[in-house]
Design a protein around this motif. Sequence first.
Motif, PDB file in Angstrom:
ATOM      1  N   ALA A   1       0.752  -1.272   0.023  1.00 54.12           N
ATOM      2  CA  ALA A   1       0.110  -0.053  -0.004  1.00 54.12           C
ATOM      3  C   ALA A   1       0.842   1.304  -0.127  1.00 54.12           C
ATOM      4  CB  ALA A   1      -1.016  -0.099   1.090  1.00 54.12           C
ATOM      5  N   ILE A   2       2.018   1.265   0.879  1.00 55.25           N
ATOM      6  CA  ILE A   2       2.767   2.485   0.834  1.00 55.25           C
ATOM      7  C   ILE A   2       3.337   2.571  -0.663  1.00 55.25           C
ATOM      8  CG2 ILE A   2       5.076   2.978   1.741  1.00 55.25           C
ATOM      9  CD1 ILE A   2       3.909   1.884   4.465  1.00 55.25           C
ATOM     10  N   LEU A   3       4.100   1.446  -1.132  1.00 62.76           N
ATOM     11  CA  LEU A   3       4.730   1.561  -2.597  1.00 62.76           C
ATOM     12  C   LEU A   3       3.550   2.170  -3.521  1.00 62.76           C
ATOM     13  CD1 LEU A   3       6.752  -1.593  -2.694  1.00 62.76           C
ATOM     14  CD2 LEU A   3       7.359   0.580  -2.578  1.00 62.76           C
ATOM     15  N   GLY A   4       2.314   1.434  -3.377  1.00 58.53           N
ATOM     16  CA  GLY A   4       1.285   1.891  -4.339  1.00 58.53           C
ATOM     17  C   GLY A   4       1.187   3.417  -4.302  1.00 58.53           C
ATOM     18  N   ILE A   5       1.078   4.175  -3.076  1.00 57.13           N
ATOM     19  CA  ILE A   5       0.544   5.657  -2.910  1.00 57.13           C
ATOM     20  C   ILE A   5       1.713   6.473  -3.289  1.00 57.13           C
ATOM     21  CG2 ILE A   5       0.549   7.249  -0.980  1.00 57.13           C
ATOM     22  CD1 ILE A   5      -1.249   5.119   0.604  1.00 57.13           C
ATOM     23  N   ILE A   6       3.154   5.789  -3.002  1.00 60.49           N
ATOM     24  CA  ILE A   6       4.135   6.705  -3.455  1.00 60.49           C
ATOM     25  C   ILE A   6       4.402   6.729  -5.082  1.00 60.49           C
ATOM     26  CG2 ILE A   6       6.851   6.675  -3.443  1.00 60.49           C
ATOM     27  CD1 ILE A   6       6.637   5.530  -0.691  1.00 60.49           C
ATOM     28  N   GLY A   7       3.945   5.493  -5.627  1.00 58.43           N
ATOM     29  CA  GLY A   7       3.951   5.489  -6.982  1.00 58.43           C
ATOM     30  C   GLY A   7       3.003   6.423  -7.525  1.00 58.43           C
ATOM     31  N   ALA A   8       1.732   6.292  -7.107  1.00 56.22           N
ATOM     32  CA  ALA A   8       0.650   7.214  -7.673  1.00 56.22           C
ATOM     33  C   ALA A   8       1.319   8.554  -7.554  1.00 56.22           C
ATOM     34  CB  ALA A   8      -0.659   6.822  -6.692  1.00 56.22           C
ATOM     35  N   VAL A   9       1.476   9.230  -6.545  1.00 57.48           N
ATOM     36  CA  VAL A   9       2.057  10.478  -6.392  1.00 57.48           C
ATOM     37  C   VAL A   9       2.869  10.867  -7.483  1.00 57.48           C
ATOM     38  CG1 VAL A   9       2.910  12.063  -4.750  1.00 57.48           C
ATOM     39  CG2 VAL A   9       1.257  10.772  -3.961  1.00 57.48           C
ATOM     40  N   ARG A  10       4.155  10.039  -7.570  1.00 56.15           N
ATOM     41  CA  ARG A  10       5.204  10.167  -8.519  1.00 56.15           C
ATOM     42  C   ARG A  10       4.436  10.213  -9.843  1.00 56.15           C
ATOM     43  NH1 ARG A  10      11.020   8.795  -7.467  1.00 56.15           N
ATOM     44  NH2 ARG A  10      10.794   9.288  -9.732  1.00 56.15           N
ATOM     45  N   ILE A  11       3.463   9.406 -10.209  1.00 60.26           N
ATOM     46  CA  ILE A  11       3.141   9.110 -11.593  1.00 60.26           C
ATOM     47  C   ILE A  11       2.141  10.527 -11.669  1.00 60.26           C
ATOM     48  CG2 ILE A  11       1.505   8.032 -12.999  1.00 60.26           C
ATOM     49  CD1 ILE A  11       2.677   5.498 -11.659  1.00 60.26           C
ATOM     50  N   TYR A  12       1.359  10.881 -10.823  1.00 63.36           N
ATOM     51  CA  TYR A  12       0.778  12.060 -10.944  1.00 63.36           C
ATOM     52  C   TYR A  12       1.438  13.368 -11.187  1.00 63.36           C
ATOM     53  CZ  TYR A  12      -2.514  15.616  -9.597  1.00 63.36           C
ATOM     54  OH  TYR A  12      -3.572  16.937  -9.892  1.00 63.36           O
TER      55      TYR A  12
ATOM     56  N   MET B   1       3.727  17.659 -14.673  1.00 63.51           N
ATOM     57  CA  MET B   1       4.991  18.277 -15.279  1.00 63.51           C
ATOM     58  C   MET B   1       4.894  18.234 -16.832  1.00 63.51           C
ATOM     59  SD  MET B   1       6.302  19.702 -12.771  1.00 63.51           S
ATOM     60  CE  MET B   1       7.662  19.967 -13.500  1.00 63.51           C
ATOM     61  N   GLY B   2       3.870  17.426 -17.559  1.00 63.16           N
ATOM     62  CA  GLY B   2       3.789  17.378 -18.836  1.00 63.16           C
ATOM     63  C   GLY B   2       4.681  16.180 -19.477  1.00 63.16           C
ATOM     64  N   ARG B   3       5.147  15.149 -18.722  1.00 60.38           N
ATOM     65  CA  ARG B   3       5.915  14.238 -19.330  1.00 60.38           C
ATOM     66  C   ARG B   3       4.866  13.132 -19.916  1.00 60.38           C
ATOM     67  NH1 ARG B   3       9.630  13.658 -14.202  1.00 60.38           N
ATOM     68  NH2 ARG B   3      10.906  15.615 -14.253  1.00 60.38           N
ATOM     69  N   GLU B   4       5.272  12.725 -21.113  1.00 62.19           N
ATOM     70  CA  GLU B   4       4.297  12.139 -21.832  1.00 62.19           C
ATOM     71  C   GLU B   4       4.617  10.480 -21.850  1.00 62.19           C
ATOM     72  OE1 GLU B   4       4.121  13.254 -25.850  1.00 62.19           O
ATOM     73  OE2 GLU B   4       3.334  15.321 -25.242  1.00 62.19           O
ATOM     74  N   ARG B   5       5.889  10.194 -21.634  1.00 59.28           N
ATOM     75  CA  ARG B   5       6.445   8.891 -21.521  1.00 59.28           C
ATOM     76  C   ARG B   5       6.638   8.586 -20.039  1.00 59.28           C
ATOM     77  NH1 ARG B   5       9.487   6.624 -26.317  1.00 59.28           N
ATOM     78  NH2 ARG B   5       7.663   6.695 -27.515  1.00 59.28           N
ATOM     79  N   PHE B   6       5.894   7.892 -19.586  1.00 58.91           N
ATOM     80  CA  PHE B   6       5.738   7.232 -18.010  1.00 58.91           C
ATOM     81  C   PHE B   6       5.063   6.142 -18.073  1.00 58.91           C
ATOM     82  CE2 PHE B   6       2.297  10.162 -18.233  1.00 58.91           C
ATOM     83  CZ  PHE B   6       1.321   9.342 -17.719  1.00 58.91           C
ATOM     84  N   THR B   7       5.036   5.089 -19.114  1.00 57.69           N
ATOM     85  CA  THR B   7       4.500   3.895 -18.867  1.00 57.69           C
ATOM     86  C   THR B   7       5.479   2.995 -18.080  1.00 57.69           C
ATOM     87  OG1 THR B   7       5.182   3.365 -21.096  1.00 57.69           O
ATOM     88  CG2 THR B   7       2.994   4.494 -20.841  1.00 57.69           C
ATOM     89  N   SER B   8       6.635   3.007 -18.383  1.00 58.96           N
ATOM     90  CA  SER B   8       7.677   2.151 -17.813  1.00 58.96           C
ATOM     91  C   SER B   8       7.701   2.291 -16.133  1.00 58.96           C
ATOM     92  CB  SER B   8       8.948   2.204 -18.475  1.00 58.96           C
ATOM     93  OG  SER B   8       9.534   3.600 -18.037  1.00 58.96           O
ATOM     94  N   GLU B   9       7.330   3.678 -15.764  1.00 56.64           N
ATOM     95  CA  GLU B   9       7.236   3.881 -14.580  1.00 56.64           C
ATOM     96  C   GLU B   9       6.082   3.365 -13.720  1.00 56.64           C
ATOM     97  OE1 GLU B   9       8.135   7.719 -11.558  1.00 56.64           O
ATOM     98  OE2 GLU B   9       8.346   8.013 -13.680  1.00 56.64           O
TER      99      GLU B   9
ATOM    100  N   PHE C   1       3.874  -0.625 -10.129  1.00 55.42           N
ATOM    101  CA  PHE C   1       2.679  -1.586 -10.143  1.00 55.42           C
ATOM    102  C   PHE C   1       3.374  -2.992  -9.746  1.00 55.42           C
ATOM    103  CE2 PHE C   1       0.195  -4.909 -12.212  1.00 55.42           C
ATOM    104  CZ  PHE C   1      -0.825  -4.865 -11.435  1.00 55.42           C
ATOM    105  N   PHE C   2       4.338  -3.363 -10.390  1.00 54.60           N
ATOM    106  CA  PHE C   2       4.789  -4.644 -10.170  1.00 54.60           C
ATOM    107  C   PHE C   2       5.658  -4.660  -8.943  1.00 54.60           C
ATOM    108  CE2 PHE C   2       4.328  -5.180 -14.909  1.00 54.60           C
ATOM    109  CZ  PHE C   2       3.610  -6.355 -14.831  1.00 54.60           C
ATOM    110  N   SER C   3       6.270  -3.667  -8.498  1.00 48.71           N
ATOM    111  CA  SER C   3       6.760  -3.667  -7.046  1.00 48.71           C
ATOM    112  C   SER C   3       5.845  -3.828  -6.042  1.00 48.71           C
ATOM    113  CB  SER C   3       7.749  -2.348  -6.642  1.00 48.71           C
ATOM    114  OG  SER C   3       6.672  -1.399  -6.944  1.00 48.71           O
ATOM    115  N   ALA C   4       4.535  -3.256  -6.071  1.00 50.35           N
ATOM    116  CA  ALA C   4       3.479  -3.425  -5.208  1.00 50.35           C
ATOM    117  C   ALA C   4       3.059  -5.083  -5.220  1.00 50.35           C
ATOM    118  CB  ALA C   4       2.386  -2.475  -5.452  1.00 50.35           C
ATOM    119  N   LEU C   5       2.537  -5.607  -6.462  1.00 54.37           N
ATOM    120  CA  LEU C   5       2.263  -6.674  -6.882  1.00 54.37           C
ATOM    121  C   LEU C   5       3.386  -7.808  -6.019  1.00 54.37           C
ATOM    122  CD1 LEU C   5       0.214  -8.582  -8.187  1.00 54.37           C
ATOM    123  CD2 LEU C   5       1.557  -8.879 -10.083  1.00 54.37           C
ATOM    124  N   PHE C   6       4.644  -7.487  -6.509  1.00 54.42           N
ATOM    125  CA  PHE C   6       5.679  -8.338  -5.764  1.00 54.42           C
ATOM    126  C   PHE C   6       5.428  -8.615  -4.265  1.00 54.42           C
ATOM    127  CE2 PHE C   6       9.869  -8.897  -3.846  1.00 54.42           C
ATOM    128  CZ  PHE C   6      10.217 -10.170  -4.209  1.00 54.42           C
TER     129      PHE C   6
END
Length: 95
Positions: free
Chosen positions: A47-58, A63-71, A76-81
């Motif tokens: 849950a902590i990884l998911g929240i941190i990841g959601a904030v970073r992706i948001y 900021m207008g970065r178009e390519r963030f699919t790898s992030e 997602f996979f770190s939280a799933l792991f």
Amino acid sequence: MKKLLVVFLLIPATAICQPGITEMQEARSDLTQSFFSARDLSLVIAAILGIIGAVRIYHNLQMGRERFTSEVAAWFFSALFMVLLGAFCQAVFGI
């Protein structure tokens, strides 16, 4: 002949050296005393990884970065792991 004798002498020694049920039960009791539940701990970390990841992706989206699919995939996979790691520890050690 000597090689065959050595092989027959070493077979019982290797059978004795294998870890058994008592060692697994001892590891289980040690882990049970250390953690309240490995599955609960892994869910909290996920849950902590998911929240941190959601904030970073948001933030990247704002900021207008178009390519963030790898992030997105990485977070997602770190939280799933972490979720799967808790289930694995619960299945193996019963904690």
